[in-house]
Design an enzyme around this catalytic site. Structure first.
Site, PDB file in Angstrom:
ATOM      1  CD  GLU A  90      -2.698  -1.193   2.562  1.00  0.00           C
ATOM      2  OE1 GLU A  90      -3.616  -2.018   2.595  1.00  0.00           O
ATOM      3  OE2 GLU A  90      -2.443  -0.425   3.504  1.00  0.00           O
ATOM      4  CB  CYS A 103       3.157   7.423   3.450  1.00  0.00           C
ATOM      5  SG  CYS A 103       3.751   6.181   4.601  1.00  0.00           S
ATOM      6  CB  CYS A 110       7.644  -5.312   8.452  1.00  0.00           C
ATOM      7  SG  CYS A 110       9.119  -4.624   9.260  1.00  0.00           S
ATOM      8  CB  CYS A 114       6.973  -2.939  15.858  1.00  0.00           C
ATOM      9  SG  CYS A 114       8.647  -2.621  15.264  1.00  0.00           S
ATOM     10  CB  CYS A 334       1.838   5.881  11.722  1.00  0.00           C
ATOM     11  SG  CYS A 334       2.262   7.519  11.190  1.00  0.00           S
TER      12      CYS A 334
HETATM   13  N1  SAH Z   1       9.751   0.411   9.503  1.00  0.00           N
HETATM   14  C1  SAH Z   1       9.969   1.798   9.666  1.00  0.00           C
HETATM   15  C2  SAH Z   1       9.028   2.680   8.878  1.00  0.00           C
HETATM   16  C3  SAH Z   1       7.580   2.301   8.790  1.00  0.00           C
HETATM   17  S1  SAH Z   1       6.545   2.579  10.143  1.00  0.00           S
HETATM   18  C4  SAH Z   1       9.924   2.159  11.115  1.00  0.00           C
HETATM   19  O1  SAH Z   1       9.428   1.397  11.916  1.00  0.00           O
HETATM   20  O2  SAH Z   1      10.408   3.234  11.448  1.00  0.00           O
HETATM   21  C5  SAH Z   1       6.349   4.347  10.304  1.00  0.00           C
HETATM   22  C6  SAH Z   1       6.140   4.797  11.755  1.00  0.00           C
HETATM   23  O3  SAH Z   1       4.867   4.387  12.269  1.00  0.00           O
HETATM   24  C7  SAH Z   1       7.181   4.204  12.698  1.00  0.00           C
HETATM   25  O4  SAH Z   1       7.665   5.200  13.560  1.00  0.00           O
HETATM   26  C8  SAH Z   1       6.368   3.187  13.464  1.00  0.00           C
HETATM   27  O5  SAH Z   1       6.936   2.864  14.685  1.00  0.00           O
HETATM   28  C9  SAH Z   1       5.050   3.885  13.579  1.00  0.00           C
HETATM   29  N2  SAH Z   1       3.920   3.023  13.935  1.00  0.00           N
HETATM   30  C10 SAH Z   1       3.811   1.697  13.753  1.00  0.00           C
HETATM   31  N3  SAH Z   1       2.613   1.259  14.208  1.00  0.00           N
HETATM   32  C11 SAH Z   1       1.967   2.347  14.675  1.00  0.00           C
HETATM   33  C12 SAH Z   1       0.680   2.542  15.255  1.00  0.00           C
HETATM   34  N4  SAH Z   1      -0.182   1.528  15.430  1.00  0.00           N
HETATM   35  N5  SAH Z   1       0.340   3.800  15.623  1.00  0.00           N
HETATM   36  C13 SAH Z   1       1.179   4.842  15.428  1.00  0.00           C
HETATM   37  N6  SAH Z   1       2.398   4.717  14.876  1.00  0.00           N
HETATM   38  C14 SAH Z   1       2.794   3.477  14.514  1.00  0.00           C
HETATM   39 FE1  SF4 Z   2       8.242  -2.980  10.579  1.00  0.00          FE
HETATM   40 FE2  SF4 Z   2       8.171  -2.158  13.097  1.00  0.00          FE
HETATM   41 FE3  SF4 Z   2       8.299  -0.358  11.123  1.00  0.00          FE
HETATM   42 FE4  SF4 Z   2       6.073  -1.808  11.512  1.00  0.00          FE
HETATM   43  S1  SF4 Z   2       6.930  -0.293  12.914  1.00  0.00           S
HETATM   44  S2  SF4 Z   2       7.031  -1.395   9.586  1.00  0.00           S
HETATM   45  S3  SF4 Z   2       6.947  -3.785  12.213  1.00  0.00           S
HETATM   46  S4  SF4 Z   2       9.829  -1.884  11.672  1.00  0.00           S
END
Ligand code: SAH
Ligand code: SF4
Length: 342
Positions: A90, A103, A110, A114, A334
């Protein structure tokens, strides 16, 4: 071969191998990246025989838009693309003020797991090729071009961990940055990483002008490891050390991301710890109330708690903004991208 996987020199090589003069490669490059053509028939400045050859030898689709959703305020659009092997990704367009921010995704799924992230919850499918990353941008650039608008910012914050797919992500950025093509300024990109330390150092050594954001989310190992399993491999201090190295090498400000989760990481204690750890570093904290995902029970912080969270940071001279949530009604916020289109 997917057309967007080629950089200018490999396109030149390919055209030479077809017996074409060098200027044909330039014409195709400009057609692709300045006129946003996405089918050989649009290249009216090329001979028919070459257009036919392009149609048989090259893949112009690569990622196929199969659905889109607009948020109720129409400011956010999320598009679902199908890859050649059936995986889906997406990419999201956010329109606010005069900005047109994209974005984009760097992987299908991934591997980082997380706990609060929908992409992490779906697991790893595969890396995207550089062309599959570029194509997301060109899709929206073409759409905006039709409305006499342009992309103003690109954030690599969609599905996937870009530093786990470092080479392809950087190749995509370089291709979009090419001054004879799309010419998108490096400073208008932001790349976000969960904290893969060796790659943060490499990125620092390459002295790229691309903005860097780090997903921190917790100020100590006990809490961070419970949210981001990667913290077992690279702990909080190692991540912050790599961030100091980055700032020293580049002189550029770094952004820390923090998804505010009620009662988990929005406490005065976490805020104080964070302020102490970041004090003196050229940085900024970007906090955003948690977006809901299927696999995680935590709740977004309340407005009052968010405002309280900022206080110790601002006292320590660390700017902190609490961002507005965008596109949550279409699961385009996000951490909500999982290719499921609910
Ligand atoms: N993998 C990279 C980039 C993609 S995620 C990373 O983790 O940085 C983009 C941002 O959204 C990251 O800071 C991530 O931690 C955050 N994020 C992930 N899940 C989220 C959620 N449920 N609510 C708010 N931010 C979230
Ligand atoms: Fe991957 Fe974590 Fe970024 Fe989600 S927040 S895209 S699981 S690194």
């Amino acid at each position: 071969m997917f057309i967007y996987d080629l950089d200018q020199s490999s396109l030149g090589q390919l055209l030479r191998s077809w017996g074409e003069p060098a200027y044909r490669a330039r014409q195709i490059w400009q057609g692709l990246y300045q006129h946003f053509y996405n089918s050989p028939s649009q290249f009216s400045n090329l001979p028919k025989s070459l257009r036919d050859k392009m149609a048989t030898e090259l893949d112009f689709i690569g990622i196929e838009p199969i659905r889109y959703l607009d948020s109720s305020d129409k400011q956010t659009r999320k598009t679902l693309f199908k890859l050649n092997d059936g995986h889906v990704i997406e990419a999201v367009l956010m329109r606010y003020d005069r900005r047109r921010t994209l974005c984009i995704s760097s992987q299908a799924g991934c591997a980082m797991g997380c706990v609060f992230c929908a992409t992490g919850q779906m697991g790893f499918k595969r890396h995207l090729s550089s062309g599959e990353i570029v194509a997301q941008v060109m899709y929206y650039a073409r759409m905006l071009h039709g409305e006499e608008q342009t992309v103003t910012n690109i954030v690599v914050m969609g599905m996937g961990e870009p530093f786990h797919n470092y080479d392809n992500t950087m190749a995509a950025i370089d291709r979009l940055n090419d001054s004879e093509g799309f010419n998108f300024g490096a400073r208008r990109f932001t790349i976000s990483t969960v904290g893969l330390v060796p790659m943060i150092k490499r990125f620092a050594d390459e002295k790229r002008q691309v903005n860097l954001a780090i997903s921190l989310h917790a100020a100590d190992d006990d809490l961070r490891v419970s949210m981001l399993p990667v913290n077992k491999k690279y702990n909080t201090e190692e991540v912050l050390e790599a961030c100091r190295y980055y700032v020293a090498q580049t002189g550029r400000r770094i952004t820390f991301e923090w998804a505010l989760i009620n009662g988990v990481n929005d406490t005065p204690e976490q805020a104080r710890k964070l302020a102490a750890r970041l004090k003196g570093l050229l940085c900024h904290v970007n906090a955003i109330p948690l977006n809901p995902t299927k696999g995680y029970k935590g709740q977004a912080t309340t407005r009052e708690r968010g405002i309280k969270f900022k206080e110790p940071l601002e006292q320590a001279g660390i700017p902190c903004t609490i961002r507005m949530r965008r596109g949550v009604d279409i699961a385009a916020g996000c951490g909500q991208l999982a290719g499921s289109f609910l």
